[in-house]
Design an enzyme around this catalytic site. Structure first.
Site, PDB file in Angstrom:
ATOM      1  N   GLU A  17      -3.949   8.861   8.661  1.00 54.78           N
ATOM      2  CA  GLU A  17      -2.514   8.574   8.879  1.00 54.78           C
ATOM      3  C   GLU A  17      -2.009   9.232  10.169  1.00 54.78           C
ATOM      4  OE1 GLU A  17       0.350   7.317   6.697  1.00 54.78           O
ATOM      5  OE2 GLU A  17      -1.100   6.159   5.554  1.00 54.78           O
ATOM      6  N   HIS A  52      -7.671   3.125   3.653  1.00 58.65           N
ATOM      7  CA  HIS A  52      -7.583   3.897   4.901  1.00 58.65           C
ATOM      8  C   HIS A  52      -8.961   4.081   5.541  1.00 58.65           C
ATOM      9  CE1 HIS A  52      -3.585   4.906   3.534  1.00 58.65           C
ATOM     10  NE2 HIS A  52      -3.362   5.636   4.618  1.00 58.65           N
ATOM     11  N   CYS A 102      -4.323  -1.144  -1.955  1.00 60.03           N
ATOM     12  CA  CYS A 102      -4.371   0.304  -2.150  1.00 60.03           C
ATOM     13  C   CYS A 102      -5.389   0.586  -3.250  1.00 60.03           C
ATOM     14  CB  CYS A 102      -2.988   0.806  -2.563  1.00 60.03           C
ATOM     15  SG  CYS A 102      -2.955   2.538  -3.032  1.00 60.03           S
ATOM     16  N   CYS A 120     -10.932   3.174  -0.500  1.00 62.52           N
ATOM     17  CA  CYS A 120      -9.562   3.476  -0.096  1.00 62.52           C
ATOM     18  C   CYS A 120      -9.347   2.677   1.182  1.00 62.52           C
ATOM     19  CB  CYS A 120      -9.426   4.970   0.166  1.00 62.52           C
ATOM     20  SG  CYS A 120      -7.880   5.421   0.978  1.00 62.52           S
ATOM     21  N   ASP A 142       0.868  -1.176   0.000  1.00 61.09           N
ATOM     22  CA  ASP A 142       0.000   0.000   0.000  1.00 61.09           C
ATOM     23  C   ASP A 142       0.904   1.226   0.000  1.00 61.09           C
ATOM     24  OD1 ASP A 142      -2.291   1.659   0.301  1.00 61.09           O
ATOM     25  OD2 ASP A 142      -1.922   1.797   2.446  1.00 61.09           O
ATOM     26  N   SER A 143       0.296   2.381  -0.215  1.00 63.85           N
ATOM     27  CA  SER A 143       1.072   3.617  -0.153  1.00 63.85           C
ATOM     28  C   SER A 143       1.494   3.931   1.283  1.00 63.85           C
ATOM     29  CB  SER A 143       0.247   4.774  -0.714  1.00 63.85           C
ATOM     30  OG  SER A 143      -0.974   4.875  -0.007  1.00 63.85           O
TER      31      SER A 143
HETATM   32  N1  DGL Z   1      -4.312   3.296   0.589  1.00 60.84           N
HETATM   33  C1  DGL Z   1      -4.383   4.341  -0.404  1.00 60.84           C
HETATM   34  C2  DGL Z   1      -5.610   4.080  -1.258  1.00 60.84           C
HETATM   35  O1  DGL Z   1      -6.358   3.189  -0.926  1.00 60.84           O
HETATM   36  C3  DGL Z   1      -4.353   5.600   0.369  1.00 60.84           C
HETATM   37  C4  DGL Z   1      -4.446   6.841  -0.312  1.00 60.84           C
HETATM   38  C5  DGL Z   1      -3.257   7.453  -0.962  1.00 60.84           C
HETATM   39  O2  DGL Z   1      -2.139   6.962  -0.918  1.00 60.84           O
HETATM   40  O3  DGL Z   1      -3.499   8.530  -1.540  1.00 60.84           O
HETATM   41  O4  DGL Z   1      -5.825   4.711  -2.263  1.00 60.84           O
END
Ligand code: DGL
Length: 267
Positions: free
Chosen positions: A152, A186, A75, A184, A12-13
């Site tokens: 975050e 998150h 992600c 997302c 993931d990011s």
């Molecule tokens: N986990 C990422 C997503 O689901 C988080 C958002 C991001 O990195 O902008 O898109």
């Protein structure tokens, strides 16, 4: 090495993918997991398609160095913007968050009208909207970029977060939408806040959890389920201590396994 004993690679990011890890550990406690969170370059969702593809390619290359049998793209942004590109070169089963989330939403909706909350990249890609509309379900994409830094930074059940969520969800309140895809990874952390605002008649689809279930289905079908593992390794591109501290919020319990910093630009 027995292919069943290989690990599941997840990336993931940042921290969001841990919402998938949480579910993986519940339904597949005997799987080894190698997780990469690109904490040095988060967020992905506000970046160009070209950059997201570059980052995702490096993330996959890093995971490929570990003995893995599958890659989970935990992600929303990568799953929607870069999936077709990654799929071309990836030799392993590749599971993104879109298919499983859309399947869950179609099962849940009675009004045939579904909203998707995601990053600018995810909503802008139109991938979720097209998948739903192909199944005869109307869709409304809502870009929610401000929610990622809030999550975050552990700003979960705060008045400011609630105000922003309410503002993003205004168009849903004035509609017959009965299902929201948390597109997302998150956002499952904001489930309580979103449910409070929308009420119990709106179903929330947890993309991380849906994806873990889809990964289980693939491993079972391919006869690749492990019955003898359970080791977790975490890698990040910045601030391993910060990751370790916040990971508990996503996982619902303390992180087991060490967190190591790597230089993702080398991949
Ligand atoms: N986990 C990422 C997503 O689901 C988080 C958002 C991001 O990195 O902008 O898109």
């Amino acid at each position: 090495m027995n292919p069943k004993s290989k690990a599941i690679g997840v990336f993931d990011s940042g921290l969001g993918g841990l919402s998938a890890v949480k579910k993986i550990t519940q339904i597949m406690p005997n799987e080894d997991i190698v997780y990469f969170g690109d904490t040095g370059r988060v967020p992905y969702g506000t970046r160009s398609e070209q950059t997201i593809i570059k980052y995702a390619t490096q993330d996959v290359a890093f995971l490929m160095e570990h003995n893995i049998k599958m890659i989970i793209i935990a992600c929303g942004t990568v799953s929607t913007v870069a999936y077709p590109f990654l799929e071309k070169s990836c030799k392993l089963p590749l599971v993104g968050i879109t298919g499983a989330s859309v399947k869950g939403a179609i099962k849940a909706t009675k009004t045939k009208h579904v909203a998707i909350m995601g990053t600018n990249g995810t909503i802008g890609s139109g991938v979720f909207q097209k998948m739903l509309e192909d199944k005869g379900v109307k869709s409304l994409g809502i870009p929610c970029p401000l929610l990622i830094p809030l999550v975050e930074n552990d700003y979960i059940d705060r008045p400011a977060t609630r105000l922003i969520v309410e503002d993003y969800l205004k168009p849903v309140m004035d509609s017959d939408i009965d299902t929201i895809i948390l597109g997302c990874t998150h956002f499952p952390l904001l489930s309580n806040v979103i449910s409070d605002i929308m009420g119990p008649e709106v179903t929330l689809i947890n993309s991380g959890a849906q994806t873990a279930q889809a990964a289980y289905d693939v491993l079972k079908r391919e006869n690749l389920l492990n019955d003898n593992g359970g080791k977790h390794s975490f890698y990040v591109s910045d601030d391993p201590d910060g990751f370790g501290r916040l990971a508990g919020i996503f996982l619902g319990n303390e992180l087991t396994g060490k967190v190591e910093k790597i230089d993702i630009e080398n991949y």
